[in-house]
Design an enzyme around this catalytic site. Structure first.
Site, PDB file in Angstrom:
ATOM      1  N   ASN A   8       7.317   2.454  -0.988  1.00 55.98           N
ATOM      2  CA  ASN A   8       7.684   3.763  -1.519  1.00 55.98           C
ATOM      3  C   ASN A   8       6.419   4.517  -1.894  1.00 55.98           C
ATOM      4  OD1 ASN A   8      10.492   3.775  -1.387  1.00 55.98           O
ATOM      5  ND2 ASN A   8      10.696   2.675  -3.331  1.00 55.98           N
ATOM      6  N   LYS A  65      12.616  10.865   0.526  1.00 56.86           N
ATOM      7  CA  LYS A  65      12.904   9.689  -0.301  1.00 56.86           C
ATOM      8  C   LYS A  65      12.035   9.711  -1.564  1.00 56.86           C
ATOM      9  CE  LYS A  65      13.658   4.757  -0.489  1.00 56.86           C
ATOM     10  NZ  LYS A  65      13.113   3.439  -0.189  1.00 56.86           N
TER      11      LYS A  65
HETATM   12  P1  NAD Z   1       7.970  -6.590  -6.308  1.00 54.73           P
HETATM   13  O1  NAD Z   1       7.515  -6.168  -7.645  1.00 54.73           O
HETATM   14  O2  NAD Z   1       9.166  -7.464  -6.202  1.00 54.73           O
HETATM   15  O3  NAD Z   1       6.768  -7.336  -5.553  1.00 54.73           O
HETATM   16  C1  NAD Z   1       5.530  -6.715  -5.352  1.00 54.73           C
HETATM   17  C2  NAD Z   1       4.429  -7.695  -5.731  1.00 54.73           C
HETATM   18  O4  NAD Z   1       4.419  -7.899  -7.156  1.00 54.73           O
HETATM   19  C3  NAD Z   1       4.595  -9.074  -5.105  1.00 54.73           C
HETATM   20  O5  NAD Z   1       3.322  -9.525  -4.727  1.00 54.73           O
HETATM   21  C4  NAD Z   1       5.155  -9.885  -6.241  1.00 54.73           C
HETATM   22  O6  NAD Z   1       4.883 -11.280  -6.124  1.00 54.73           O
HETATM   23  C5  NAD Z   1       4.460  -9.280  -7.423  1.00 54.73           C
HETATM   24  N1  NAD Z   1       5.205  -9.539  -8.676  1.00 54.73           N
HETATM   25  C6  NAD Z   1       6.527  -9.314  -8.881  1.00 54.73           C
HETATM   26  N2  NAD Z   1       6.876  -9.675 -10.146  1.00 54.73           N
HETATM   27  C7  NAD Z   1       5.742 -10.146 -10.727  1.00 54.73           C
HETATM   28  C8  NAD Z   1       5.452 -10.674 -12.016  1.00 54.73           C
HETATM   29  N3  NAD Z   1       6.390 -10.772 -12.957  1.00 54.73           N
HETATM   30  N4  NAD Z   1       4.189 -11.055 -12.261  1.00 54.73           N
HETATM   31  C9  NAD Z   1       3.225 -10.944 -11.324  1.00 54.73           C
HETATM   32  N5  NAD Z   1       3.442 -10.434 -10.083  1.00 54.73           N
HETATM   33  C10 NAD Z   1       4.683 -10.052  -9.783  1.00 54.73           C
HETATM   34  O7  NAD Z   1       8.107  -5.259  -5.444  1.00 54.73           O
HETATM   35  P2  NAD Z   1       9.243  -4.863  -4.388  1.00 54.73           P
HETATM   36  O8  NAD Z   1      10.481  -4.481  -5.112  1.00 54.73           O
HETATM   37  O9  NAD Z   1       9.299  -5.907  -3.344  1.00 54.73           O
HETATM   38  O10 NAD Z   1       8.630  -3.516  -3.807  1.00 54.73           O
HETATM   39  C11 NAD Z   1       7.622  -3.488  -2.785  1.00 54.73           C
HETATM   40  C12 NAD Z   1       7.533  -2.047  -2.282  1.00 54.73           C
HETATM   41  O11 NAD Z   1       8.781  -1.691  -1.670  1.00 54.73           O
HETATM   42  C13 NAD Z   1       7.293  -1.001  -3.387  1.00 54.73           C
HETATM   43  O12 NAD Z   1       6.543   0.063  -2.873  1.00 54.73           O
HETATM   44  C14 NAD Z   1       8.712  -0.517  -3.714  1.00 54.73           C
HETATM   45  O13 NAD Z   1       8.717   0.769  -4.292  1.00 54.73           O
HETATM   46  C15 NAD Z   1       9.320  -0.539  -2.321  1.00 54.73           C
HETATM   47  N6  NAD Z   1      10.784  -0.649  -2.258  1.00 54.73           N
HETATM   48  C16 NAD Z   1      11.460  -1.525  -3.052  1.00 54.73           C
HETATM   49  C17 NAD Z   1      12.829  -1.641  -2.936  1.00 54.73           C
HETATM   50  C18 NAD Z   1      13.628  -2.642  -3.747  1.00 54.73           C
HETATM   51  O14 NAD Z   1      14.849  -2.609  -3.702  1.00 54.73           O
HETATM   52  N7  NAD Z   1      13.002  -3.570  -4.457  1.00 54.73           N
HETATM   53  C19 NAD Z   1      13.516  -0.841  -2.009  1.00 54.73           C
HETATM   54  C20 NAD Z   1      12.794   0.028  -1.192  1.00 54.73           C
HETATM   55  C21 NAD Z   1      11.414   0.109  -1.327  1.00 54.73           C
END
Ligand code: NAD
Length: 312
Positions: free
Chosen positions: A105, A187
């Site tokens: 995003n 979006k």
């Molecule tokens: P996420 O926070 O689940 O993961 C991203 C990173 O952060 C990963 O490397 C993960 O291991 C790390 N992380 C997560 N929790 C953590 C914690 N407690 N401590 C340390 N590290 C941690 O992110 P996501 O939801 O997968 O989003 C990735 C991208 O996709 C972003 O740009 C988001 O805006 C976009 N996106 C997300 C969704 C959704 O539903 N989650 C939908 C569409 C787009």
């Protein structure tokens, strides 16, 4: 296809799992050591549409890229502020035929990726798939989604169409877009309103949408996105886009949900992607001489909240 998922949080895990089930050779890379250790030890554990699934996926820590993996495709799924560090870490795994697909995003990620990979290899898009992290090594995946993507370099349309077809073979429902920057801006208007506002006000999207100032606030923010988009030759109709944002409000749709920024900041005290959503509009506004007071104020308030909560 050999696919590297660079950032294997909620979304990276979903894509990794689905692409693995679709018969691809998937490798994960992630920067959260506890998550990496759990997946190494127990596999990726998913509540996949209500069914418990465990998938044995190889994973490398971002700080220790210790296995050779000549990726045909890299799918980037870090949070926006983690993208640069991830690009540096996976550099050794990218070769001249590796396609890079960015589905984060936010706005302007191609500027970061271009520092590491020629334009011809970069594809950008957005996705309506969703995913949630339950804890290290565990995700909850529910519902359907889709992907839109496009090549950045002119003349690479066929590659983009082939990439979309390959993702669709694993059920990811990907389509080639003729105008991906429009979709990304549109979006971003949803994220640029719902994320920051519901996080600061501590409400779900329905409750926010039912307040009397909601339409005025959303219209003012969308107008700033639209003015900046126009400076980049992307035409966003403000009224139509406000209507698109307002589709988030009905309770029978997604109105009862809190946007992910709320969970990240208020619940988990994690830093947000605000600098790549509203903050990106402020920076671009400065560049083009466009005033963006609503986006600036929202960005400042989210940063204030991050400091107050000592977000990491
Ligand atoms: P996420 O926070 O689940 O993961 C991203 C990173 O952060 C990963 O490397 C993960 O291991 C790390 N992380 C997560 N929790 C953590 C914690 N407690 N401590 C340390 N590290 C941690 O992110 P996501 O939801 O997968 O989003 C990735 C991208 O996709 C972003 O740009 C988001 O805006 C976009 N996106 C997300 C969704 C959704 O539903 N989650 C939908 C569409 C787009």
């Amino acid at each position: 296809m050999k696919i590297l998922i660079a950032g294997a949080g909620a979304m990276g895990s979903r894509f990794g799992l689905m692409l693995h089930q679709g018969g691809n050779d998937v490798m994960l890379v992630d920067g959260w050591q506890e998550h990496v250790d759990q997946i190494k030890e127990h596999g990726l554990q998913a509540d996949y549409n209500g069914e418990d699934v465990v998938v044995d996926l190889p994973i490398m820590a971002q700080s220790n890229i210790d296995q050779p993996f000549a990726a045909d495709l890299v799918i980037l799924f870090t949070k926006a502020m983690q993208l640069e560090g991830m690009m540096q870490a996976i550099r050794p795994l990218i070769h001249e035929k590796t396609n890079i697909l960015c589905l984060l995003n936010g706005i302007g990620h191609e500027d970061t990726i271009e520092k590491y990979v020629p334009l011809e290899q970069i594809f950008i898009g957005n996705t309506m798939w969703t995913a949630g992290l339950v804890g290290p090594g565990k995700v909850k995946l529910f519902g359907d989604g889709s992907i839109e993507l496009q090549n950045l370099a002119p003349g690479h349309e066929t590659n983009a169409k082939e990439l979309a077809a390959a993702l669709s073979e694993s059920g990811l429902n990907a389509k080639y877009s003729e105008n991906i920057h429009y979709s990304i801006y549109r979006k971003a208007c949803v994220n640029g309103t719902m994320n920051g506002l519901c996080t600061l006000l501590d409400v779900n999207m329905h409750n926010f949408g039912m307040t009397s100032p909601a339409r005025d606030i959303v219209t003012a923010i969308v107008a700033e996105f639209s003015a900046v988009a126009a400076a980049e030759n992307v035409q966003l109709d403000v009224a139509e886009t406000v209507g698109y944002v307002e589709q988030c409000y009905p309770t029978e749709k997604i109105g009862l949900h809190y946007p992910s920024m709320h969970q990240d900041l208020i619940k988990d005290h994690r830093l947000t992607e605000i600098d790549y959503i509203n903050g990106a509009i402020v920076r671009k506004g400065e560049k083009y001489g466009i005033a963006t007071p609503y986006c600036r104020f929202l960005t400042q308030l989210i940063h204030t909240k991050e400091e107050l909560l000592d977000a990491k």
